[in-house]
Design a protein around this motif. Structure first.
Motif, PDB file in Angstrom:
ATOM      1  N   ASP A 183     -27.326  -2.016 -14.538  1.00  0.00           N
ATOM      2  CA  ASP A 183     -26.030  -2.020 -14.679  1.00  0.00           C
ATOM      3  C   ASP A 183     -25.413  -3.558 -14.013  1.00  0.00           C
ATOM      4  N   VAL A 184     -25.080  -4.461 -14.912  1.00  0.00           N
ATOM      5  CA  VAL A 184     -25.191  -6.046 -14.512  1.00  0.00           C
ATOM      6  C   VAL A 184     -23.512  -6.208 -13.963  1.00  0.00           C
ATOM      7  N   ARG A 185     -23.535  -6.595 -12.683  1.00  0.00           N
ATOM      8  CA  ARG A 185     -22.053  -7.177 -11.983  1.00  0.00           C
ATOM      9  C   ARG A 185     -22.245  -8.687 -11.787  1.00  0.00           C
ATOM     10  N   GLY A 186     -23.051  -9.271 -11.534  1.00  0.00           N
ATOM     11  CA  GLY A 186     -22.859 -10.709 -10.819  1.00  0.00           C
ATOM     12  C   GLY A 186     -23.773 -11.895 -11.327  1.00  0.00           C
ATOM     13  N   GLN A 187     -24.753 -11.378 -12.246  1.00  0.00           N
ATOM     14  CA  GLN A 187     -25.580 -12.557 -12.933  1.00  0.00           C
ATOM     15  C   GLN A 187     -25.247 -13.232 -14.078  1.00  0.00           C
ATOM     16  N   TYR A 188     -24.170 -13.366 -14.630  1.00  0.00           N
ATOM     17  CA  TYR A 188     -23.482 -13.790 -15.957  1.00  0.00           C
ATOM     18  C   TYR A 188     -23.761 -15.397 -15.978  1.00  0.00           C
ATOM     19  N   VAL A 189     -24.353 -15.804 -16.960  1.00  0.00           N
ATOM     20  CA  VAL A 189     -24.264 -17.205 -16.973  1.00  0.00           C
ATOM     21  C   VAL A 189     -23.371 -17.712 -18.394  1.00  0.00           C
ATOM     22  N   ASP A 190     -23.029 -19.055 -18.667  1.00  0.00           N
ATOM     23  CA  ASP A 190     -22.120 -19.520 -19.549  1.00  0.00           C
ATOM     24  C   ASP A 190     -22.519 -19.365 -20.871  1.00  0.00           C
ATOM     25  N   THR A 191     -23.919 -19.105 -21.324  1.00  0.00           N
ATOM     26  CA  THR A 191     -24.386 -18.995 -22.534  1.00  0.00           C
ATOM     27  C   THR A 191     -23.513 -18.058 -23.525  1.00  0.00           C
ATOM     28  N   PRO A 192     -23.017 -18.580 -24.510  1.00  0.00           N
ATOM     29  CA  PRO A 192     -22.152 -17.798 -25.383  1.00  0.00           C
ATOM     30  C   PRO A 192     -22.897 -16.928 -26.086  1.00  0.00           C
ATOM     31  N   VAL A 193     -22.548 -15.668 -26.365  1.00  0.00           N
ATOM     32  CA  VAL A 193     -23.315 -14.473 -27.066  1.00  0.00           C
ATOM     33  C   VAL A 193     -22.777 -14.909 -28.654  1.00  0.00           C
ATOM     34  N   GLN A 194     -23.675 -15.095 -29.254  1.00  0.00           N
ATOM     35  CA  GLN A 194     -23.455 -15.487 -30.723  1.00  0.00           C
ATOM     36  C   GLN A 194     -23.196 -14.361 -31.627  1.00  0.00           C
ATOM     37  N   ASP A 195     -22.571 -14.550 -32.716  1.00  0.00           N
ATOM     38  CA  ASP A 195     -21.842 -13.385 -33.571  1.00  0.00           C
ATOM     39  C   ASP A 195     -23.111 -12.458 -34.328  1.00  0.00           C
ATOM     40  N   GLU A 196     -23.897 -13.452 -34.653  1.00  0.00           N
ATOM     41  CA  GLU A 196     -24.808 -12.351 -35.050  1.00  0.00           C
ATOM     42  C   GLU A 196     -25.710 -11.343 -33.944  1.00  0.00           C
ATOM     43  N   VAL A 197     -26.001 -12.043 -32.967  1.00  0.00           N
ATOM     44  CA  VAL A 197     -26.369 -10.811 -31.799  1.00  0.00           C
ATOM     45  C   VAL A 197     -25.504  -9.877 -31.405  1.00  0.00           C
ATOM     46  N   LEU A 198     -24.214 -10.143 -31.427  1.00  0.00           N
ATOM     47  CA  LEU A 198     -23.049  -9.153 -30.952  1.00  0.00           C
ATOM     48  C   LEU A 198     -23.374  -8.085 -32.368  1.00  0.00           C
ATOM     49  N   SER A 199     -23.335  -8.497 -33.559  1.00  0.00           N
ATOM     50  CA  SER A 199     -23.301  -7.689 -34.609  1.00  0.00           C
ATOM     51  C   SER A 199     -24.399  -6.676 -34.586  1.00  0.00           C
ATOM     52  N   ARG A 200     -25.430  -7.192 -34.139  1.00  0.00           N
ATOM     53  CA  ARG A 200     -26.566  -6.157 -33.977  1.00  0.00           C
ATOM     54  C   ARG A 200     -26.565  -5.259 -33.044  1.00  0.00           C
ATOM     55  N   VAL A 201     -26.084  -5.578 -31.824  1.00  0.00           N
ATOM     56  CA  VAL A 201     -25.525  -4.605 -30.731  1.00  0.00           C
ATOM     57  C   VAL A 201     -24.794  -3.596 -31.183  1.00  0.00           C
ATOM     58  N   LEU A 202     -23.590  -4.112 -31.805  1.00  0.00           N
ATOM     59  CA  LEU A 202     -22.513  -3.071 -32.273  1.00  0.00           C
ATOM     60  C   LEU A 202     -23.035  -2.208 -33.372  1.00  0.00           C
ATOM     61  N   GLN A 203     -24.160  -2.744 -34.390  1.00  0.00           N
ATOM     62  CA  GLN A 203     -24.666  -1.950 -35.397  1.00  0.00           C
ATOM     63  C   GLN A 203     -25.206  -0.618 -34.596  1.00  0.00           C
ATOM     64  N   ALA A 204     -26.222  -1.117 -33.613  1.00  0.00           N
ATOM     65  CA  ALA A 204     -27.005  -0.125 -32.942  1.00  0.00           C
ATOM     66  C   ALA A 204     -26.036   0.820 -32.394  1.00  0.00           C
ATOM     67  N   ALA A 205     -24.867   0.516 -31.809  1.00  0.00           N
ATOM     68  CA  ALA A 205     -24.058   1.420 -31.241  1.00  0.00           C
ATOM     69  C   ALA A 205     -23.341   2.413 -32.080  1.00  0.00           C
ATOM     70  N   HIS A 206     -23.116   1.775 -33.518  1.00  0.00           N
ATOM     71  CA  HIS A 206     -22.580   2.675 -34.333  1.00  0.00           C
ATOM     72  C   HIS A 206     -23.550   3.663 -35.131  1.00  0.00           C
ATOM     73  N   HIS A 207     -24.895   3.455 -34.769  1.00  0.00           N
ATOM     74  CA  HIS A 207     -25.755   4.629 -35.113  1.00  0.00           C
ATOM     75  C   HIS A 207     -26.281   5.366 -34.301  1.00  0.00           C
ATOM     76  N   ALA A 208     -25.280   5.717 -33.157  1.00  0.00           N
ATOM     77  CA  ALA A 208     -25.450   6.761 -32.298  1.00  0.00           C
ATOM     78  C   ALA A 208     -25.012   7.958 -33.070  1.00  0.00           C
ATOM     79  N   PRO A 209     -25.686   9.088 -32.530  1.00  0.00           N
ATOM     80  CA  PRO A 209     -25.466  10.415 -32.999  1.00  0.00           C
ATOM     81  C   PRO A 209     -24.052  10.658 -32.701  1.00  0.00           C
ATOM     82  N   SER A 210     -23.362  11.589 -33.508  1.00  0.00           N
ATOM     83  CA  SER A 210     -22.164  12.065 -33.040  1.00  0.00           C
ATOM     84  C   SER A 210     -21.797  13.396 -33.701  1.00  0.00           C
ATOM     85  N   VAL A 211     -21.285  14.013 -33.121  1.00  0.00           N
ATOM     86  CA  VAL A 211     -20.996  15.375 -33.373  1.00  0.00           C
ATOM     87  C   VAL A 211     -20.205  15.614 -34.794  1.00  0.00           C
ATOM     88  N   GLY A 212     -20.729  16.408 -35.618  1.00  0.00           N
ATOM     89  CA  GLY A 212     -20.254  16.413 -37.133  1.00  0.00           C
ATOM     90  C   GLY A 212     -20.067  15.358 -37.641  1.00  0.00           C
TER      91      GLY A 212
END
Length: 216
Positions: A19-48
Motif C-alpha cells: 500500500d503505497v503512500r509517499g514514494q511516487y515519482v513524476d513519471t507519467p503512466v502511459q495509456d497502454e500500461v493503464l489499459s493493461r491494468v484496467l483490463q486485469a481489473a475487468h477480468h476479476a470474478p463477479s457474482v452472476g
C-alpha cells in the motif's frame, strides 16, 4: 498449465504488493500500461457475471484536490477515535498520496447492473460489493507487475467522493486508488515496520473442519 517460472512470478507479485503512500515519482503512466491494468481489473470474478464495476480515471489536480479535502476531514475525525498514545502515532503516519500520485482511480459498484435478481446474490446481496473488491485486488496486483505503486485511500467518506466525481446516487464508490510509478517499494508493510501491528502467524488463522479446531 502454469509453468514454475509463471507460478513464481505470481507469488512474487503477491508478496511484494504494498500500500503505497509517499514514494511516487513524476513519471507519467502511459495509456497502454493503464489499459493493461484496467483490463486485469475487468477480468476479476463477479457474482452472476454481473461485472458491477466502473473505473473513473482522474488526472486533473483540481479534482484530486477535492478528494484530498475529503481525506483531511475524515483524517481529523479518525484521529479523535484513538487513545492519546495511539493518536500521536496515527498522526505521524503518511496515509495517502492523492496529490503526489500522477493519477487516481475510483472503482465503483453498480448494484443494479443485472437487475434485482442475480445468480449467486440471492442469499447474500452484498456479493456484488465483494466482486468489486476482487476487481480492486486484480488491479493492484497487475499494477505491481507493471512496477506501479497503488495506495487505497479508505480514510474518506464515500459521499465526499461521490460529490467530487459527480457519481450518481445509485452507484456505490468502493475505492479511491492512488496510482503511479514509485522510487522504491518497502520490503514489508509500513504499518508493520512502525510497530502498529505485527503480521499474524497463519497457524492462528486456520481452523480444521470446525471453528476453533486447530491442526495438530
Amino acid at each position: 498449465m502454469v509453468s514454475c517460472s509463471e507460478r513464481e512470478a505470481l507469488y512474487k507479485v503477491i508478496y511484494s504488493r504494498r500500500d503505497v503512500r509517499g514514494q511516487y515519482v513524476d513519471t507519467p503512466v502511459q495509456d497502454e500500461v493503464l489499459s493493461r491494468v484496467l483490463q486485469a481489473a475487468h477480468h476479476a470474478p463477479s457474482v452472476g457475471f454481473m461485472q458491477p464495476w466502473d473505473f473513473i480515471v482522474v488526472r486533473d489536480p483540481a479534482v484530486r484536490e477535492k478528494v484530498k479535502d475529503g481525506f483531511e476531514i475524515a483524517h481529523r475525525e479518525a484521529a479523535e477515535m484513538f487513545s492519546e498514545e495511539k493518536r500521536e502515532q496515527y498522526c505521524s503516519f503518511k496515509l495517502e498520496g492523492i496529490m503526489e500520485a500522477p493519477l487516481g482511480i475510483c472503482v465503483t459498484c453498480d448494484r443494479q447492473r443485472s437487475g434485482d435478481v442475480v445468480i449467486g446474490r440471492t442469499a447474500n446481496p452484498e456479493m456484488d460489493l465483494y466482486s468489486t473488491v476482487c476487481a480492486v485486488q486484480n488491479l493492484w496486483l497487475a499494477a505491481r507487475a507493471e512496477n506501479l505503486g497503488v495506495g487505497w485511500v479508505s480514510i474518506v467518506h464515500h459521499e465526499h467522493i461521490r460529490e467530487a466525481l459527480g457519481i450518481p446516487d445509485d452507484i456505490v464508490p468502493v475505492a479511491w486508488l492512488c496510482v503511479g510509478y514509485v522510487s522504491f517499494f518497502h520490503e514489508t508493510p509500513e504499518l508493520e515496520q512502525a510497530g502498529w501491528l505485527p503480521r499474524m502467524e497463519l497457524d492462528r488463522l486456520v481452523h480444521r473442519e470446525q471453528w476453533g479446531q486447530r491442526a495438530l
